[in-house]
Design a protein around this motif. Structure first.
Motif, mmCIF file in Angstrom:
data_model
loop_
_atom_site.group_PDB
_atom_site.id
_atom_site.type_symbol
_atom_site.label_atom_id
_atom_site.label_comp_id
_atom_site.label_asym_id
_atom_site.label_seq_id
_atom_site.Cartn_x
_atom_site.Cartn_y
_atom_site.Cartn_z
ATOM 1 N N MET A 184 0.835 -1.183 0.000
ATOM 2 C CA MET A 184 0.000 0.000 0.000
ATOM 3 C C MET A 184 0.882 1.250 0.000
ATOM 4 N N SER A 185 0.484 2.236 -0.749
ATOM 5 C CA SER A 185 1.267 3.459 -0.918
ATOM 6 C C SER A 185 1.188 4.353 0.318
ATOM 7 N N HIS A 186 2.277 5.048 0.586
ATOM 8 C CA HIS A 186 2.292 6.077 1.628
ATOM 9 C C HIS A 186 2.291 7.468 0.997
ATOM 10 N N HIS A 187 2.051 7.518 -0.315
ATOM 11 C CA HIS A 187 2.041 8.783 -1.041
ATOM 12 C C HIS A 187 0.642 9.393 -1.037
ATOM 13 N N ALA A 188 0.567 10.720 -1.010
ATOM 14 C CA ALA A 188 -0.701 11.429 -1.138
ATOM 15 C C ALA A 188 -0.939 11.643 -2.632
ATOM 16 N N ILE A 189 -1.874 10.872 -3.202
ATOM 17 C CA ILE A 189 -2.133 10.891 -4.636
ATOM 18 C C ILE A 189 -3.562 11.344 -4.869
ATOM 19 N N TYR A 190 -3.720 12.283 -5.790
ATOM 20 C CA TYR A 190 -5.025 12.887 -6.066
ATOM 21 C C TYR A 190 -5.322 12.826 -7.561
ATOM 22 N N ASP A 191 -6.623 12.882 -7.897
ATOM 23 C CA ASP A 191 -7.018 12.996 -9.303
ATOM 24 C C ASP A 191 -6.473 14.308 -9.843
ATOM 25 N N SER A 192 -6.023 14.258 -11.088
ATOM 26 C CA SER A 192 -5.488 15.440 -11.744
ATOM 27 C C SER A 192 -6.527 16.034 -12.677
ATOM 28 N N THR A 207 4.157 15.934 -2.699
ATOM 29 C CA THR A 207 5.445 15.414 -2.254
ATOM 30 C C THR A 207 5.734 15.840 -0.811
ATOM 31 N N PRO A 208 6.609 15.106 -0.131
ATOM 32 C CA PRO A 208 6.968 15.483 1.245
ATOM 33 C C PRO A 208 7.618 16.868 1.296
ATOM 34 N N THR A 209 7.749 17.395 2.480
ATOM 35 C CA THR A 209 8.395 18.687 2.683
ATOM 36 C C THR A 209 9.883 18.574 2.352
ATOM 37 N N CYS A 210 10.372 19.511 1.553
ATOM 38 C CA CYS A 210 11.790 19.551 1.189
ATOM 39 C C CYS A 210 12.607 19.910 2.435
ATOM 40 N N PRO A 211 13.628 19.133 2.745
ATOM 41 C CA PRO A 211 14.431 19.441 3.926
ATOM 42 C C PRO A 211 15.282 20.698 3.784
ATOM 43 N N GLN A 260 6.463 21.969 0.373
ATOM 44 C CA GLN A 260 6.009 20.773 -0.306
ATOM 45 C C GLN A 260 5.892 21.084 -1.785
ATOM 46 N N GLY A 261 5.605 20.082 -2.580
ATOM 47 C CA GLY A 261 5.432 20.289 -4.003
ATOM 48 C C GLY A 261 4.437 19.305 -4.571
ATOM 49 N N TRP A 262 4.130 19.484 -5.854
ATOM 50 C CA TRP A 262 3.235 18.605 -6.591
ATOM 51 C C TRP A 262 3.956 18.094 -7.820
ATOM 52 N N ILE A 263 3.755 16.831 -8.130
ATOM 53 C CA ILE A 263 4.265 16.236 -9.358
ATOM 54 C C ILE A 263 3.065 15.590 -10.054
ATOM 55 N N THR A 264 2.859 15.892 -11.328
ATOM 56 C CA THR A 264 1.812 15.248 -12.110
ATOM 57 C C THR A 264 2.438 14.081 -12.855
ATOM 58 N N VAL A 265 1.834 12.904 -12.701
ATOM 59 C CA VAL A 265 2.371 11.674 -13.281
ATOM 60 C C VAL A 265 1.270 10.945 -14.052
ATOM 61 N N PRO A 266 1.657 10.027 -14.932
ATOM 62 C CA PRO A 266 0.650 9.215 -15.612
ATOM 63 C C PRO A 266 -0.166 8.400 -14.589
ATOM 64 N N GLN A 267 -1.457 8.245 -14.852
ATOM 65 C CA GLN A 267 -2.334 7.524 -13.924
ATOM 66 C C GLN A 267 -1.859 6.094 -13.683
ATOM 67 N N ALA A 268 -1.354 5.445 -14.726
ATOM 68 C CA ALA A 268 -0.873 4.070 -14.562
ATOM 69 C C ALA A 268 0.269 3.997 -13.544
ATOM 70 N N GLN A 317 12.140 13.722 -5.691
ATOM 71 C CA GLN A 317 11.224 14.631 -4.988
ATOM 72 C C GLN A 317 10.027 13.867 -4.449
ATOM 73 N N ILE A 318 9.506 12.918 -5.211
ATOM 74 C CA ILE A 318 8.386 12.107 -4.749
ATOM 75 C C ILE A 318 8.778 11.318 -3.513
ATOM 76 N N THR A 319 9.996 10.818 -3.495
ATOM 77 C CA THR A 319 10.467 9.984 -2.387
ATOM 78 C C THR A 319 10.869 10.793 -1.157
ATOM 79 N N SER A 320 11.694 11.819 -1.357
ATOM 80 C CA SER A 320 12.293 12.526 -0.217
ATOM 81 C C SER A 320 11.782 13.947 -0.015
ATOM 82 N N GLY A 321 11.128 14.511 -1.045
ATOM 83 C CA GLY A 321 10.683 15.900 -0.973
ATOM 84 C C GLY A 321 11.706 16.900 -1.493
ATOM 85 N N ILE A 322 12.927 16.456 -1.761
ATOM 86 C CA ILE A 322 13.964 17.386 -2.207
ATOM 87 C C ILE A 322 13.658 17.847 -3.626
ATOM 88 N N HIS A 323 13.429 19.150 -3.786
ATOM 89 C CA HIS A 323 13.146 19.718 -5.100
ATOM 90 C C HIS A 323 14.406 19.702 -5.965
#
Length: 88
Positions: free
Chosen positions: A1-9, A19-23, A28-36, A61-67
């Motif tokens: 199960m994912s620990h990512h916050a994923i939303y409909d685009s 994405t997590p907070t950048c250290p 935080q940030g947003w990344i748009t990815v393919p639905q698959a 960035q998705i993993t660690s938050g680092i932009h």
């Protein structure tokens, strides 16, 4: 199960990942990815397997938050590489 916050685009066949907070910058940030790929993340696939077509800096960035714009200056002290901001 994912620990990512994923939303409909708003983009067809895509999902947005909060994405997590950048250290380095504290944002935080947003990344748009393919639905698959988002579906694969939800199923627990590792980011590199779920999203191989996404640039490695954005997968980080998705993993660690680092932009991508924060990492070069923080890591090497040389300032921000403009190619990372504007893309190829």
């Amino acid at each position: 199960m994912s620990h990512h916050a994923i939303y409909d685009s708003m983009q067809d066949n895509c999902a947005d990942i909060l994405t997590p907070t950048c250290p380095f910058c504290g944002q935080q940030g947003w990344i748009t990815v393919p639905q698959a790929g988002a579906d694969a993340l939800i199923e627990g696939e590792p980011v590199q397997d779920a999203l191989p077509e996404v640039d490695h800096r954005l997968r980080e960035q998705i993993t660690s938050g680092i932009h991508p714009r924060c990492f070069p200056g923080a890591e090497f002290g040389e300032g921000i590489d403009p190619d990372l901001i504007h893309g190829p």
